[in-house]
Scaffold this motif. Sequence first.
Motif, PDB file in Angstrom:
ATOM      1  N   ARG A   1      -3.722  -7.376  19.465  1.00 17.81           N
ATOM      2  CA  ARG A   1      -3.929  -8.572  20.278  1.00 17.81           C
ATOM      3  C   ARG A   1      -2.565  -9.063  20.750  1.00 17.81           C
ATOM      4  O   ARG A   1      -1.558  -8.874  20.064  1.00 17.81           O
ATOM      5  CB  ARG A   1      -4.613  -9.655  19.458  1.00 17.81           C
TER       6      ARG A   1
ATOM      7  N   ASP B   1      -1.285 -11.885  20.638  1.00 20.41           N
ATOM      8  CA  ASP B   1      -0.659 -12.892  19.762  1.00 20.41           C
ATOM      9  C   ASP B   1      -0.576 -12.399  18.305  1.00 20.41           C
ATOM     10  O   ASP B   1      -0.489 -13.190  17.379  1.00 20.41           O
ATOM     11  CB  ASP B   1      -1.432 -14.207  19.836  1.00 20.41           C
TER      12      ASP B   1
ATOM     13  N   ARG C   1       0.231  -4.085   8.151  1.00 17.66           N
ATOM     14  CA  ARG C   1      -0.651  -4.139   6.965  1.00 17.66           C
ATOM     15  C   ARG C   1      -2.060  -3.688   7.329  1.00 17.66           C
ATOM     16  O   ARG C   1      -2.707  -2.987   6.555  1.00 17.66           O
ATOM     17  CB  ARG C   1      -0.681  -5.549   6.351  1.00 17.66           C
ATOM     18  N   SER C   2      -2.533  -4.073   8.516  1.00 14.31           N
ATOM     19  CA  SER C   2      -3.901  -3.682   8.874  1.00 14.31           C
ATOM     20  C   SER C   2      -3.988  -2.193   9.196  1.00 14.31           C
ATOM     21  O   SER C   2      -5.076  -1.633   9.244  1.00 14.31           O
ATOM     22  CB  SER C   2      -4.434  -4.545  10.018  1.00 14.31           C
TER      23      SER C   2
ATOM     24  N   LYS D   1       1.207  -1.165   3.452  1.00 11.75           N
ATOM     25  CA  LYS D   1       1.131  -2.342   2.579  1.00 11.75           C
ATOM     26  C   LYS D   1       2.465  -2.661   1.903  1.00 11.75           C
ATOM     27  O   LYS D   1       2.531  -3.603   1.117  1.00 11.75           O
ATOM     28  CB  LYS D   1       0.059  -2.118   1.507  1.00 11.75           C
ATOM     29  N   SER D   2       3.476  -1.871   2.185  1.00 12.80           N
ATOM     30  CA  SER D   2       4.788  -2.214   1.618  1.00 12.80           C
ATOM     31  C   SER D   2       5.323  -3.492   2.247  1.00 12.80           C
ATOM     32  O   SER D   2       6.220  -4.124   1.706  1.00 12.80           O
ATOM     33  CB  SER D   2       5.783  -1.073   1.856  1.00 12.80           C
TER      34      SER D   2
ATOM     35  N   LYS E   1       5.245  -7.059   2.641  1.00 13.94           N
ATOM     36  CA  LYS E   1       4.656  -8.139   1.854  1.00 13.94           C
ATOM     37  C   LYS E   1       4.749  -9.449   2.633  1.00 13.94           C
ATOM     38  O   LYS E   1       5.785  -9.749   3.222  1.00 13.94           O
ATOM     39  CB  LYS E   1       5.410  -8.312   0.525  1.00 13.94           C
TER      40      LYS E   1
ATOM     41  N   CYS F   1       4.853 -15.985   2.963  1.00 14.53           N
ATOM     42  CA  CYS F   1       4.658 -17.335   3.502  1.00 14.53           C
ATOM     43  C   CYS F   1       4.026 -17.317   4.887  1.00 14.53           C
ATOM     44  O   CYS F   1       3.401 -18.273   5.295  1.00 14.53           O
ATOM     45  CB  CYS F   1       5.978 -18.092   3.537  1.00 14.53           C
TER      46      CYS F   1
ATOM     47  N   GLU G   1       5.388 -17.708   7.601  1.00 11.55           N
ATOM     48  CA  GLU G   1       6.003 -18.684   8.505  1.00 11.55           C
ATOM     49  C   GLU G   1       7.532 -18.544   8.496  1.00 11.55           C
ATOM     50  O   GLU G   1       8.239 -19.515   8.624  1.00 11.55           O
ATOM     51  CB  GLU G   1       5.540 -20.106   8.186  1.00 11.55           C
TER      52      GLU G   1
END
Lengths: 149, 775
Positions: free
Chosen positions: A17, A19, A27-28, A32-33, A35, A38, A40
């Motif tokens: 997408r 945005d 990750r998707s 997965k490394s 992390k 937060c 933000e």
Amino acid sequence: MLVTFYLNNTQVSYDVRPDEYLSHTLRSHGIKSVKVGCNESTCGSCTLLVDDKPVMSCSVLTASIEGKHVTTVEGIQEEAAKIAYHFAEEGADQCGFCNAGYALVVYALKREIKNPTEEQIIDYIVGNLCRCSGLQSQLNAIKAYLKEE
Amino acid sequence: MAVDKKKLKVVNNKTHSIDGQGLMQGRSYYTDDLAEQNSLVIKILRSPHAFAHIKSIDVSEAQKLNGVALVLTYKDVPHVSFSRAGQGYPEPSPHDKFILDEYVRYVGDEVAMVAAVDERVAEEALKLIKVEYEVLEPVLDFETAYENKSIIHPEDGIKEMFPIGFEPKKNVAAAYEMEVGDVEKELAKSDVIVDETFYSQAQAHAMLETHSSNARLDAHNRLVIYSSTQTPFHMRRIMATTLGLPVSKIRFIKPRVGGGFGGKQAFHGEMFCALTTLRTGKPSKLVYTREEVFGASYTRHPMRIRMRIGAMKDGRINAIDCRSLSDTGAYGEHSLTVFMIVGSKVLPLYNKVDAVKFGGQVVYTNHVPAGAYRGYGAIQGNYALEATIDILAEKLGMDPKVLREKNSMKEKETSPIFEIMGEGTKGTAMIMESCKLPYCIKRGAELIGWEKNWPRVKVSDTKVRGYGMAIAMQGSGIPFMDMGSCSIKLNDGGSYNVTVGATDIGQGSDTLIAQIVAEELQTSVDNILIYSSDTDLTPFDCGAYASSTTYISGNAAWKAAIKMRERLIKEAAEYLSEKPENVEFDGKIFTSKDKQVSLYDLSVQFLYNKNLHQVSITESYYGHVSPPPFMAAYAEVEVDLETGEYEVLNYVTVTDCGTTINPMLARGQVEGGIVQGLGMACFEDVKYDKKGNLLSNNFLGYHIPTHKEIHKLTSEFADSYEPTGPFGAKSVGEIGIDTPPAVICNAIYNATGVRVHNLPITPEKILKGLKELKK
């Protein structure tokens, strides 16, 4: 939209997408490394290298990396093992959640600044938070790694 | 029988953490890494009000949104009160929480839950839920909570599991009183009395991995939950009771946990994952945002503590009276037990008193709930006690170090408090079989240059260095309550599978348990294949809390390894047709006179060739005592008298935690604790606006220590041996956090003459104090 970039030197094209942020995209796609501590850009756990510069990938739009080189910790496995050795020597590793991000930022520091002063090291890594260690052991480990030839 | 530490080859020797390299290399090992790819994403609608009653809630529009799988409100979930606290059974915390409720009691409390195909849809659905609130008057000042006209828990169906002083109609979650001797009489006899009141703030755990859980149904239609938890076995029990499921239908798996510090002892999203997966049949996941971790998990209990201490002119302390008021926020998680630790793991430091009294209340407010956090009441109590001891020393005209040496706990001594106060219940009497506190005090003083530097050294007209100290103690698990267990299985080739319920949450328990087993079985750590924790696969363990892992789980592992060694020798003797007492084992070869067999061959024989069977052992351990680790801490701070700003130049600690199973990890625990304690002492502050909105809800508004603030930590360990611990060890997870508030308070006073009675000790407070001194 389709974005094409180099992930650890392999060309990949992901449909994202407009945005969507890079940490989410990776990750998707099973990487997965990366992390997310937060989401933000305040903790540094999601640090990646984009064209060799450390960035917080939770705040980098995937659409903006078209044609660029993205390095995750999978791309610096040997260096990560060396950094891990020094962390272990100093007793600096605990929960490990911030460690992949640390490996990347420390590796980038070594490539970017030759023989950095302590102040330069701290300025470079201060955005990568760690809540477990006493920090001093980490700094000592990083210094030992930077001294390696 | 004491083990000769010099002969140890693995324990007490430098050993790298067994997973450090893999984690640095980014292995997918944490809870959200292991969620099913197609999980429904759960989001929570949270209260915008500090206190309100839900008059109506309409979820019809949200339910209609394409991609929404499930919407739940209080009308749709079991109305069974429980405690999120994640404790043993019966819990000492009140059952005062429902999965969802018609009342919301703090800004951030759960109103409704949505599960949808992705995060975007879930968030969109939250906006479509229409809620009409009757806004109630919140209680936002814990000193006005008692018998306030606003009753935070007016509802029916909440209860205490055993008497804890629970009086919800008075806003009291728990209360406690104890007295040894007659404190008023002893105070009246004293030459000098000090009477000081201190306030400590809430603190956020701020672990880097946010609260995460996910669920799926397995092929047997059992619920399998991955959770970033410190207490998988308690989770399974509490979830079964609350959802009305048999324990056998639930499996909790704790993968790698990205830091806990007490924050992950409790339930956070697990109930919602369970409900979603049970009702939809689909996998689900809930990952807290950073804002939710700050605003909707729990914090350290803020407290007001009044210390009255009476002493004679010669420095003998007669009596201590400690009155406390604790703010548990909206729910009473860990309310009583944290409160009791303020007394039970602080006051015994001065065990020569004729009278000691402790008591007070834990009250509800409409703040984010408080719960377990490393230190668990001891840090609050230590701040008040150890700052007051310095004030007393000044009144007596004594060096505070000498006052402490004169009055503090020594080896082979005890305190009546141990027998009176436990965690929510009666305690357990014990003698200090290991207490090197006098050495810790002496050695720390040498390292900081106390004789030369105390109380202050002037650096320039505007800068002065102050020196402060404090002593502390903690515990090693809860006697007769905390249990750990360990299974060891011999594999062909001679390696050992070690499965433990002990929850490694980053502190390194997998490594140190592997070391304990390797030491006993005379093998190397890489020959120990350790796995933790899974309620289906690993034996029970209470979990990682109360500084229990090294002592409780470590003892279980040691016991199992000893039994395994005996068993192997028996098996080898049979194989060699010899008596066990004639067989020797060096970790690889069994020898009896002229006969021998290797562990390698024996292990292969058992599985493939001769006398076929699996060799395995399970042992468990619970404490009969809770031997406290001790610490003396000193700091050198440099204060700018013009601005009140200060730097902690050096923080010195000398710790007695018995044998350090892994010296580097032990140092990591001590220093990690100190840095969190320094954060609380110096700047970490959970702040609200006047309506109860949390202001410090991200890492910009809530600053945790970084390399910029931490300069020098000098950490040493006393040579100590705890006879009841594994290879002489005590626990070390919490002790590090206890001293910084008092040490910094004392050092700032010694530098400036300003005594800060409320944490954190900020430059503003110091400057204000300096201005008042000038008047």
